[in-house]
Design an enzyme around this catalytic site. Structure first.
Site, mmCIF file in Angstrom:
data_model
loop_
_atom_site.group_PDB
_atom_site.id
_atom_site.type_symbol
_atom_site.label_atom_id
_atom_site.label_comp_id
_atom_site.label_asym_id
_atom_site.label_seq_id
_atom_site.Cartn_x
_atom_site.Cartn_y
_atom_site.Cartn_z
ATOM 1 N N LYS A 239 28.695 37.569 35.384
ATOM 2 C CA LYS A 239 29.663 38.445 34.714
ATOM 3 C C LYS A 239 29.863 38.001 33.271
ATOM 4 C CE LYS A 239 34.010 37.635 34.749
ATOM 5 N NZ LYS A 239 35.444 37.418 35.041
ATOM 6 N N SER A 240 29.999 36.695 33.068
ATOM 7 C CA SER A 240 30.269 36.182 31.729
ATOM 8 C C SER A 240 29.120 36.486 30.774
ATOM 9 C CB SER A 240 30.505 34.664 31.789
ATOM 10 O OG SER A 240 31.624 34.372 32.592
ATOM 11 N N ARG B 170 29.153 39.251 27.517
ATOM 12 C CA ARG B 170 28.793 38.816 26.164
ATOM 13 C C ARG B 170 27.576 39.569 25.639
ATOM 14 N NH1 ARG B 170 31.660 35.106 28.615
ATOM 15 N NH2 ARG B 170 32.813 33.489 27.488
ATOM 16 N N GLY C 258 39.884 40.039 31.921
ATOM 17 C CA GLY C 258 40.173 39.268 30.727
ATOM 18 C C GLY C 258 39.109 39.436 29.665
ATOM 19 N N ARG D 255 48.879 39.474 31.617
ATOM 20 C CA ARG D 255 47.900 38.461 31.237
ATOM 21 C C ARG D 255 48.053 38.130 29.755
ATOM 22 N NH1 ARG D 255 42.052 38.713 33.878
ATOM 23 N NH2 ARG D 255 42.338 36.503 33.342
ATOM 24 N N SER E 161 39.903 30.218 27.050
ATOM 25 C CA SER E 161 38.799 30.103 26.097
ATOM 26 C C SER E 161 38.340 31.465 25.613
ATOM 27 C CB SER E 161 37.625 29.364 26.738
ATOM 28 O OG SER E 161 37.067 30.119 27.810
ATOM 29 N N GLU F 189 37.220 28.576 37.360
ATOM 30 C CA GLU F 189 36.932 29.702 38.252
ATOM 31 C C GLU F 189 36.603 29.224 39.666
ATOM 32 O OE1 GLU F 189 36.771 33.176 37.886
ATOM 33 O OE2 GLU F 189 37.907 32.832 36.057
ATOM 34 N N HIS G 144 45.608 34.148 35.160
ATOM 35 C CA HIS G 144 44.418 34.909 35.543
ATOM 36 C C HIS G 144 44.826 36.186 36.275
ATOM 37 C CE1 HIS G 144 40.936 31.816 35.001
ATOM 38 N NE2 HIS G 144 41.780 31.810 33.990
ATOM 39 N N ARG H 248 47.126 31.913 40.065
ATOM 40 C CA ARG H 248 46.289 31.396 41.145
ATOM 41 C C ARG H 248 46.842 30.107 41.751
ATOM 42 N NH1 ARG H 248 40.260 32.798 38.691
ATOM 43 N NH2 ARG H 248 40.267 34.977 39.369
#
Length: 430
Positions: free
Chosen positions: A30-31, A35, A99, A127, A174, A317, A344, A348
């Site tokens: 996903k990350s 990007r 996010g 968030r 981040s 995560e 998140h 969590r």
């Protein structure tokens, strides 16, 4: 815009009666997909994204970029094609609960000509977003935000963002830094971004951002701790090969550890931009054996799950899955360094403390983590809080505890729509 309205159905997590031994092939990270979409949208020509993740977060990101005037063809599952175009409003962006979208897309919108409105699921308004909003204002953006500094948000772009220098407290995520860096080559003056505050979490995700920026031709200097400098000059078109999602693989690896089996993540590259080294250290400390060969990345259970003391700040995560393993371990575990995961998809830390208590573990909640002492675990209905990682947590517990029921397994569509089927097939061997 708003939450998915489909009626949630309780789902009984399958119990494993045998060692889970199988290869798994998972969609892309996903990350990396998020990007790659942003960098491709801002590039000087068409790009391809190979083996992307097709899930709620990434399809909403593609939709956000389309709304801004970018051509994003997601027709094929194996290759998405991105055709940059003039960025313009008016536009409306649904961030869902992602996010990545709420932090990566506003800087893109600041480069558009016209107003762009952002909103999403109800919890998305909780968030944290203020740090990136304030940094964008410093860099010349005109933004209307909620009184809390977050969603709903309106970015009033003029087609150009001056850029320059900004200071940010990115201790909450981040993604505040990554979101600004990804668009920074298109800022007129580039960007010099300085973090001031407690340590930035999830450092591997920041390294992924800078690696991918350089792959697209950007000049990035991160030689000074907590300072990132990106020169203006645009981005090149690029063909992106997306790695399998390491965070998404965590519950499948955990299945091998809980049952004494072996799970191989197929298609794992020889060199990775994801924190595979940290994951290897963590799973090994918990009692696994981790190896890599031509078949992929393999995690083997040894028949023992050990309690650990671990700082998870770089791999936050993984906290829900590690918490499930800790509840099944041979002794107490202390997990720390993850205060930011309270912001998140849900809080969590609080959610894990509550749900671990339901199944019979002894839990002490700390501001930045949990002390988990295993107990005699029992059946329970586990709330998933519309959070895919909480569903993974409950599924792992259900491997060893009969009668664990998830209030909503469909929330896993956020990053892996196939999770319920993949999980059932893995556990039952069908």
């Amino acid at each position: 815009m708003g939450a998915v309205t489909a009626q949630a159905r309780p789902w009984t997590a399958p119990v494993s009666s045998r060692p889970v031994t199988a290869p798994v092939r998972l969609p892309g990270s996903k990350s990396m997909t998020a990007r790659a979409l942003v960098l491709s949208a801002l590039a000087d020509g068409p790009s391809e994204i190979r083996r992307p993740l097709r899930a709620r977060d990434t399809t909403l990101m593609a939709a956000a970029l389309r709304a801004l005037g970018v051509g994003v063809d997601t027709t094929a599952d194996d290759v998405w094609r991105v055709e940059p175009g003039p960025l313009r409003g008016p536009a409306r962006v649904d961030v869902g609960l992602a996010g990545t979208i709420m932090r990566f897309a506003p800087p893109v919108a600041a480069l558009a000509d016209g107003p762009v409105t952002f909103d999403g699921d109800p919890h998305a308004r909780n968030r944290p977003l203020r740090p990136i909003v304030e940094a964008l204002r410093t860099l010349g953006a005109d933004i209307d935000a909620s009184p809390a500094g977050g969603l709903p948000l309106v970015v009033r772009g003029t087609g150009l963002l001056p850029g320059g220098e900004a200071v940010i407290d990115a201790s909450g995520s981040s993604q505040f830094v990554s979101g600004l860096l990804l668009s920074a080559p298109r800022f007129a003056k580039g960007l010099v971004l300085r973090h001031e505050g407690p340590p930035v979490p999830s450092a591997p995700h920041l390294r992924m951002t800078t690696h991918m920026l350089r792959a697209a031709g950007a000049t990035v200097d991160e030689s000074v701790p907590d300072v990132w400098a990106v020169e203006p000059g645009g981005l090149r078109a690029h063909s992106w090969d997306i790695e399998p999602d390491l965070s998404g693989a965590a519950p499948f690896f955990a299945a091998a550890m809980v049952t004494g089996g072996a799970v191989t993540l197929a298609g794992w590259p020889a060199a990775s931009w994801q924190p595979v080294g940290r994951l290897t250290e963590l799973l090994t400390a918990l009692g696994a054996e981790v190896t890599r060969d031509d078949a992929g990345l393999t995690v083997r259970g040894t028949g023992v799950l050990r309690g650990i003391e671990a700082d998870l700040s770089e791999v936050s995560e993984l906290t829900p899955v590690v918490a499930a393993l800790a509840a099944l371990a041979d002794g107490p575990s202390e997990l720390r360094g993850v205060a930011h995961i309270r912001g998140h998809e849900t809080d969590r830390i609080a959610a894990l403390a509550t749900e671990l208590g339901k199944v019979g573990a002894d839990v002490v909640e700390h501001p930045d983590g949990l002390l988990i002492t295993p107990g005699r675990l029992r059946a329970a209905v586990v709330e998933t809080y519309a959070d895919h990682r909480m569903a993974h947590f409950a599924a792992v517990l259900g491997l060893a505890v009969e009668g664990v029921r998830l209030t909503d397994v469909a929330c896993t569509a956020k990053t892996l729509p196939e999770f319920p089927e993949l999980w059932a097939d893995l556990v039952t061997g069908s």
